[in-house]
Design an enzyme around this catalytic site. Structure first.
Site, PDB file in Angstrom:
ATOM      1  N   GLU A 333      -3.915  -1.400  -1.958  1.00  0.00           N
ATOM      2  CA  GLU A 333      -3.284  -0.599  -1.010  1.00  0.00           C
ATOM      3  C   GLU A 333      -2.158   0.090  -1.643  1.00  0.00           C
ATOM      4  O   GLU A 333      -1.185  -0.433  -2.303  1.00  0.00           O
ATOM      5  CB  GLU A 333      -2.527  -1.366   0.121  1.00  0.00           C
ATOM      6  CG  GLU A 333      -3.637  -1.641   1.175  1.00  0.00           C
ATOM      7  CD  GLU A 333      -3.032  -2.285   2.408  1.00  0.00           C
ATOM      8  OE1 GLU A 333      -3.830  -2.496   3.515  1.00  0.00           O
ATOM      9  OE2 GLU A 333      -1.758  -2.393   2.417  1.00  0.00           O
ATOM     10  N   CYS A 334      -2.107   1.521  -1.562  1.00  0.00           N
ATOM     11  CA  CYS A 334      -1.003   2.553  -2.092  1.00  0.00           C
ATOM     12  C   CYS A 334      -0.497   2.264  -3.458  1.00  0.00           C
ATOM     13  O   CYS A 334      -1.462   2.343  -4.299  1.00  0.00           O
ATOM     14  CB  CYS A 334      -0.018   2.497  -1.025  1.00  0.00           C
ATOM     15  SG  CYS A 334       1.325   3.852  -1.322  1.00  0.00           S
ATOM     16  N   GLY A 335       0.382   1.386  -3.908  1.00  0.00           N
ATOM     17  CA  GLY A 335       0.960   1.025  -5.100  1.00  0.00           C
ATOM     18  C   GLY A 335      -0.224   0.261  -5.847  1.00  0.00           C
ATOM     19  O   GLY A 335      -0.469   0.256  -6.990  1.00  0.00           O
ATOM     20  N   TYR A 337      -3.302   0.432  -5.178  1.00  0.00           N
ATOM     21  CA  TYR A 337      -4.422   1.288  -5.485  1.00  0.00           C
ATOM     22  C   TYR A 337      -4.219   2.208  -6.707  1.00  0.00           C
ATOM     23  O   TYR A 337      -4.991   2.223  -7.785  1.00  0.00           O
ATOM     24  CB  TYR A 337      -4.488   2.451  -4.152  1.00  0.00           C
ATOM     25  CG  TYR A 337      -5.424   3.376  -4.405  1.00  0.00           C
ATOM     26  CD1 TYR A 337      -6.662   3.418  -4.864  1.00  0.00           C
ATOM     27  CD2 TYR A 337      -5.261   4.809  -3.801  1.00  0.00           C
ATOM     28  CE1 TYR A 337      -7.654   4.460  -4.982  1.00  0.00           C
ATOM     29  CE2 TYR A 337      -6.088   5.799  -3.598  1.00  0.00           C
ATOM     30  CZ  TYR A 337      -7.282   5.616  -4.452  1.00  0.00           C
ATOM     31  OH  TYR A 337      -8.035   6.757  -4.447  1.00  0.00           O
ATOM     32  N   SER A 433      -7.038   2.681  -1.319  1.00  0.00           N
ATOM     33  CA  SER A 433      -6.677   3.788  -0.866  1.00  0.00           C
ATOM     34  C   SER A 433      -5.125   3.820  -0.564  1.00  0.00           C
ATOM     35  O   SER A 433      -4.340   2.790  -0.719  1.00  0.00           O
ATOM     36  CB  SER A 433      -7.170   3.943   0.373  1.00  0.00           C
ATOM     37  OG  SER A 433      -6.594   3.238   1.657  1.00  0.00           O
TER      38      SER A 433
END
Length: 451
Positions: A333-335, A337, A433
């Protein structure tokens, strides 16, 4: 079946806007109440990773996010009831301005902090930044009264007051509104917690955290009538149905956890454990590998761009996770990703090689803000759910995407229903993502089940 439940006395700490001092008041109040031997349960309105970690440090209890746009009422009500058991008082910190939210409603509201106050009946204490004004503050407070049915403004805390005369002017003007002034905080620059681009520096990174929290508590106790504030708290009530049914992504979850990867919502960890999952922590920053016996490796958000050099050099972590991904799912997730991607360009323009499990390339050399609520429809079955499932959450990052060559993971929409171009990535058993998962929509949209 829904059942009625009483909640402990509580208060929502609200304000007209961000930057009014809600967090300063909340943290000082949590620690002050704890020092007085109150068992105090914190909550945070809306999606936020940073504040709840400080809440937990101040109160000695995990703080949970309550969000009316992304969370089914079943989940929100269960969190409120279960987390508040055997507590004396609840303090819920608002997000942005009290009535601020998105235009299109979500599960049981539009994301405003006032949704929680209205749903359970906890009164609101307004934190008013009165710097640069005096009697006008009463007009601001009056505007909050009766603005929304079911939201009770019970008292006011004045922040950034300049002098006793300033306090007297504001207090006398507020007396005509019927609102109680329970405190007046003078300007105090030394109490400001450090910040970075996503908000406050994480609690675990803040030097001398305990002494800072005690200083905040001293400040609050000196300038706020704590006993009067506690008297303003009222019991809440709600109807809830137990078992929010959040499925863990695996039976044994290898979860990255350190200063680079810390953004995972406490309610998800609580739900995963309640469903029988085992969470096994590992630290990429100290070059640890995920447990090879785990069913899935999960890299949450955080600040990998600040540690990109160390992550690029963590050869054991990188080789072990690449090996893990050959036969088991990996999600970021985010970081997380960005770390699963090919490379991160830091703020100075230097590129750092990441895992390469996905083709994503990101850069902080020229930042771009991306934020907002999201609905994410899964395009393929994976560890997050089945194809067609709709997940709810949010996005908040400053990374600029250079390339995303892989197949998308989601069909992504914002809070207005607009389809967004960035739907994450999937390659083999690896997915990722910028979307932060909070909850999921009911399986059957046209059934009697509701958000």
């Amino acid at each position: 079946m829904a059942e009625a439940s009483l909640l402990p006395p509580g208060l929502v700490i609200g304000a007209p806007r961000s930057g009014s001092g809600k967090t300063t008041v909340t943290l000082g109040l949590l620690r002050a109440l704890k020092r007085r031997d109150h068992v105090v349960q914190p909550f945070k309105c809306g999606p936020d990773y940073i504040d709840p970690a400080f809440h937990a440090a101040a109160a000695g209890r995990a703080s949970y996010n309550i969000d009316s746009w992304t969370m089914r009422w079943r989940l929100a009500s269960e969190l409120l009831v279960r987390a508040s058991e055997r507590t004396d008082i609840v303090i819920a910190e608002g997000l942005m301005g009290l009535f601020d939210g998105v235009m299109q409603p979500g599960c049981w509201g539009n994301g405003a902090s006032a949704d929680l106050a209205a749903a359970v009946g906890w009164p609101v204490v307004l934190v008013l930044d009165v710097s640069g004004q005096s009697q006008t503050a009463a007009a601001v407070a009056r505007g909050f009264q009766n603005f929304r049915s079911g939201v009770n403004i019970a008292g006011v805390i004045l922040n950034r007051v300049g002098s006793p005369r300033h306090v007297r002017f504001v207090t006398e003007a507020l007396s005509d509104t019927g609102l109680t002034v329970v405190g007046a905080l003078p300007r105090e620059a030394n109490l400001v917690l450090p910040e970075r681009h996503l908000g406050l520096v994480q609690a675990e990174e803040t030097s001398e955290l305990e002494s800072r929290l005690d200083t905040l508590a001293d400040f609050v106790e000196t300038h706020i009538d704590i006993d009067r504030l506690v008297q303003l708290a009222e019991p809440g009530s709600l109807k809830f149905a137990a078992d929010a049914n959040i499925r863990p992504p695996g039976q044994r979850i290898a979860l990255a956890r350190d200063a680079a990867f810390s953004f995972v919502y406490p309610h998800l960890l609580r739900a995963w454990r309640a469903a029988g999952a085992e969470i096994i922590l590992f630290s990429p920053l100290v070059d640890e590998a995920p447990d090879p016996a785990a069913d899935i490796a999960w890299l949450p958000g955080g600040y990998p761009e600040l540690y990109a050099g160390r992550l690029a050099a963590a050869q054991q972590f990188k080789s072990a996770l690449r090996k893990f991904a050959e036969s088991k799912p990996v999600h970021g997730e985010c970081g997380g990703y960005m770390t699963l991607g090919a490379g991160i360009v830091d703020a100075d323009g230097h590129r750092h090689e990441m895992l390469g499990l996905l083709g994503l390339e990101t850069s902080y050399a020229s930042r771009k803000l991306n934020l907002g609520y999201r609905k994410a429809e899964l395009l393929e079955t994976c560890a997050l759910g089945r194809a067609g499932d709709t997940l709810t959450g949010h996005e908040f990052h400053y990374a600029r995407i250079i390339s995303t060559p892989d197949a998308p993971l989601f069909k992504l929409q914002d809070s207005d229903g607009n389809v967004l171009s960035e739907g994450g990535s999937r390659r083999g058993l690896t997915t990722g993502s910028f979307f932060h998962l909070i909850d999921r929509e009911p399986q059957a949209r046209n059934s009697s089940s509701s958000c």
